[in-house]
Design an enzyme around this catalytic site. Structure first.
Site, PDB file in Angstrom:
ATOM      1  N   GLN A 271      -4.520   3.864   5.926  1.00  0.00           N
ATOM      2  CA  GLN A 271      -2.735   4.153   5.879  1.00  0.00           C
ATOM      3  C   GLN A 271      -1.766   4.964   6.943  1.00  0.00           C
ATOM      4  O   GLN A 271      -0.875   4.898   7.165  1.00  0.00           O
ATOM      5  CB  GLN A 271      -2.928   4.815   4.384  1.00  0.00           C
ATOM      6  CG  GLN A 271      -3.699   3.964   3.584  1.00  0.00           C
ATOM      7  CD  GLN A 271      -2.803   3.061   3.573  1.00  0.00           C
ATOM      8  OE1 GLN A 271      -3.508   1.625   3.470  1.00  0.00           O
ATOM      9  NE2 GLN A 271      -1.562   2.541   2.666  1.00  0.00           N
ATOM     10  N   HIS A 274      -0.218   2.488   9.312  1.00  0.00           N
ATOM     11  CA  HIS A 274       1.003   2.011   8.930  1.00  0.00           C
ATOM     12  C   HIS A 274       2.588   2.703   9.929  1.00  0.00           C
ATOM     13  O   HIS A 274       3.292   2.145   9.657  1.00  0.00           O
ATOM     14  CB  HIS A 274       1.982   2.101   7.148  1.00  0.00           C
ATOM     15  CG  HIS A 274       0.707   1.101   6.552  1.00  0.00           C
ATOM     16  ND1 HIS A 274       1.027  -0.536   6.738  1.00  0.00           N
ATOM     17  CD2 HIS A 274      -0.338   1.120   5.898  1.00  0.00           C
ATOM     18  CE1 HIS A 274       0.226  -0.816   6.076  1.00  0.00           C
ATOM     19  NE2 HIS A 274      -0.455  -0.303   5.227  1.00  0.00           N
ATOM     20  N   GLU A 340       0.114   6.885  -4.569  1.00  0.00           N
ATOM     21  CA  GLU A 340       0.555   4.574  -4.428  1.00  0.00           C
ATOM     22  C   GLU A 340      -1.544   4.162  -4.633  1.00  0.00           C
ATOM     23  O   GLU A 340      -1.382   3.087  -5.049  1.00  0.00           O
ATOM     24  CB  GLU A 340       1.331   4.357  -2.730  1.00  0.00           C
ATOM     25  CG  GLU A 340       1.124   2.845  -3.067  1.00  0.00           C
ATOM     26  CD  GLU A 340       1.931   2.802  -1.345  1.00  0.00           C
ATOM     27  OE1 GLU A 340       2.300   1.512  -0.875  1.00  0.00           O
ATOM     28  OE2 GLU A 340       1.596   3.291  -0.488  1.00  0.00           O
ATOM     29  N   HIS A 341      -1.509   4.350  -3.240  1.00  0.00           N
ATOM     30  CA  HIS A 341      -3.497   4.301  -4.007  1.00  0.00           C
ATOM     31  C   HIS A 341      -4.417   5.488  -3.599  1.00  0.00           C
ATOM     32  O   HIS A 341      -4.103   6.461  -2.768  1.00  0.00           O
ATOM     33  CB  HIS A 341      -3.713   4.064  -1.935  1.00  0.00           C
ATOM     34  CG  HIS A 341      -2.846   2.529  -1.603  1.00  0.00           C
ATOM     35  ND1 HIS A 341      -1.557   2.862  -0.550  1.00  0.00           N
ATOM     36  CD2 HIS A 341      -2.606   1.036  -1.789  1.00  0.00           C
ATOM     37  CE1 HIS A 341      -1.011   1.411  -0.759  1.00  0.00           C
ATOM     38  NE2 HIS A 341      -1.300   0.746  -1.604  1.00  0.00           N
ATOM     39  N   ASP A 374      -4.930  -4.692   0.940  1.00  0.00           N
ATOM     40  CA  ASP A 374      -3.768  -4.985   1.198  1.00  0.00           C
ATOM     41  C   ASP A 374      -3.586  -6.232   1.385  1.00  0.00           C
ATOM     42  O   ASP A 374      -2.855  -7.702   1.945  1.00  0.00           O
ATOM     43  CB  ASP A 374      -3.768  -4.336   2.365  1.00  0.00           C
ATOM     44  CG  ASP A 374      -3.464  -2.923   2.229  1.00  0.00           C
ATOM     45  OD1 ASP A 374      -2.989  -2.574   1.042  1.00  0.00           O
ATOM     46  OD2 ASP A 374      -4.025  -2.034   2.987  1.00  0.00           O
ATOM     47  N   HIS A 433      30.097  -4.186 -39.102  1.00  0.00           N
ATOM     48  CA  HIS A 433      29.007  -4.385 -38.975  1.00  0.00           C
ATOM     49  C   HIS A 433      28.540  -5.204 -40.201  1.00  0.00           C
ATOM     50  O   HIS A 433      28.173  -5.738 -40.575  1.00  0.00           O
ATOM     51  CB  HIS A 433      28.215  -3.337 -38.447  1.00  0.00           C
ATOM     52  CG  HIS A 433      27.714  -3.283 -37.208  1.00  0.00           C
ATOM     53  ND1 HIS A 433      29.494  -2.595 -36.427  1.00  0.00           N
ATOM     54  CD2 HIS A 433      27.308  -3.216 -35.685  1.00  0.00           C
ATOM     55  CE1 HIS A 433      29.327  -2.630 -34.406  1.00  0.00           C
ATOM     56  NE2 HIS A 433      28.006  -3.133 -34.723  1.00  0.00           N
TER      57      HIS A 433
END
Length: 445
Positions: A271, A274, A340-341, A374, A433
């Site tokens: 990771q 990235h 996230e992961h 991924d 109404h």
């Protein structure tokens, strides 16, 4: 190479909100100032709104260092990219597509019909968004896998009109990366634009040009991007729908002394590859495992291609080896962190995964690394970041569907509940109404 945070005796499982605050203070994420980036993208978006295609060309020349006259990628370029794709790479993408499509098919939701009273029927219909703009980044790496993750669930959902945008690449004559184009062709996407950044998001949101070279306005924009893409999505929210505001990627690994330190180190590095702002966090009650992973990291980092980027990410404030008292505390910590992961590499990984409520995706056991997700797990890799997993989901078929209630009452069914409607309307001081119901039953109320 990576800092250590000792939470033993400091953070206990309790109210989630309190624990989240404590964890965020002790394991802060990288600074990702979308508000500041808004000041940059606001004039770009407004310029695209007013000048359209010419503004997109100019910003492409400024930021991507190549001027593209034909923003729409020619069909011949898509065909050539697919023909030139390495057969082994093509086979891998075909398998990725097959798996994501199979999982997506299982996510489809049937219409739901309810009958709260005899003759009164409410049906929840699920209908696809009619036009979607899919963004594929082209910065540090050509994320062609993001084409799969965005396009496949949209196709399964039944979206009738799909367009893809990816930044023009100077080395490829102003076209997006050829692998991105090849995967678009593999999926049957014919509408592809060589545009990136905030100008691409604005181009999708407002539309531009006319005829075969123009782009019609979309209803929804999905796909990850850099901070300026994120800021443009925030600015244009309301003009269009968006999937999320994705920040730097992150991984948290909850592990005990049964985990292999080589595996854990490799996953943290994967990771960090990235982005220098990527977060890699190990949470463990095992000091022996922590030490073994710390010892393993330098050797693996030295062998990886993007070692400078990886080193910067691992040494950043957003990354850490976190020591906890026990797995119960560790579970509470990763749940509060809402990664996230999230990988769980413990002796009871499958059972412990069932205790987690906050994560973009959970990878169970030593043989389910994030890299699998991924590309080829069948799951989607467009996931909530920055703790947003506590309230948001990753991209899926549901992201491309709208729920529409269809109300169908008979005369008798309306009459049976009319008194309640009139009463509630008057309670809210909205007598018209109530009148809209009572007028249907003159002399009966």
């Amino acid at each position: 190479m990576i800092r250590r945070v000792d939470l033993r005796g400091r953070v206990a499982a309790g109210e989630v909100s309190d624990l989240q605050a404590e964890v965020n203070a002790l394991v802060p994420r990288a600074v990702f100032d979308v508000e500041k980036a808004l000041d940059v993208v606001r004039p770009i978006c407004l310029d695209v709104r007013h000048r359209g295609l010419e503004a997109i060309r100019e910003y492409g020349e400024k930021f991507d260092h190549v001027r593209v006259e034909d923003i729409r990628v020619p069909a011949a370029a898509l065909k050539t990219a697919l023909e030139d794709l390495d057969p082994e790479v093509r086979s891998a993408f075909e398998e990725s597509i097959r798996r994501v499509r199979e999982v997506s098919q299982d996510e489809l939701t049937a219409d739901i019909a309810s009958e709260p009273a005899p003759g009164g029927r409410v049906t929840q219909r699920f209908v696809p968004v009619q036009r979607v703009g899919l963004y594929v980044p082209g910065g540090r790496a050509p994320l062609a896998s993001s084409v799969v993750m965005n396009v496949v669930p949209a196709q399964v959902a039944g979206v009738p009109s799909l367009a893809v945008a990816s930044p023009p690449q100077k080395e490829f004559g102003g076209l997006p990366h050829p692998t991105v184009l090849a995967v678009c062709a593999l999926l049957g996407i014919e509408e592809v634009y060589a545009m990136g950044g905030a100008q691409a998001i604005a181009g999708f949101a407002y539309g531009f040009g006319a005829g075969v070279t123009g782009c019609k306005k979309v209803n929804l924009i999905t796909g990850p991007g850099n901070i300026y893409v994120v800021a443009a999505k925030r600015f244009l929210l309301g003009e269009v729908g968006i999937d999320s505001e994705a920040g730097p990627t992150e991984i948290a690994v909850l592990a005990d002394d049964t985990a292999d330190p080589k595996h854990v180190a490799a996953d943290l590095i994967s990771q960090a590859e990235h982005d220098p702002m990527a977060a890699s966090v190990l949470v463990t009650p095992s000091e022996a495992l922590a030490a073994a992973v710390e010892a393993e990291l330098p050797g693996q980092v030295a062998q990886t291609k993007h070692r400078d980027r990886v080193t910067e990410a691992l040494q950043g404030q957003q990354s850490a080896v976190v020591l906890v008292d026990d797995l119960e505390q560790g579970t509470a910590v990763v749940d509060a962190y809402a990664a996230e992961h999230l990988e769980i590499q413990t002796a009871d990984a499958e059972e412990r995964a069932g205790l987690i409520t906050n994560a973009g995706a959970i990878f169970v056991g030593s043989w389910s690394p994030v890299s699998l997700g991924d590309y080829c797990a069948g799951s989607n890799h467009v996931l909530p970041t920055a703790g947003c997993a506590c309230h948001s989901s990753g991209l899926s078929v549901r992201s491309f569907l709208k729920a529409v209630h269809v109300i169908n009452y008979s005369r008798d069914a309306l009459q049976e509940v009319a008194g309640h409607v009139v009463t509630l309307a008057h309670a809210e001081d909205l007598p018209a109404h109530g009148a809209a119901v009572s007028v249907r039953f003159p002399g009966e109320q």
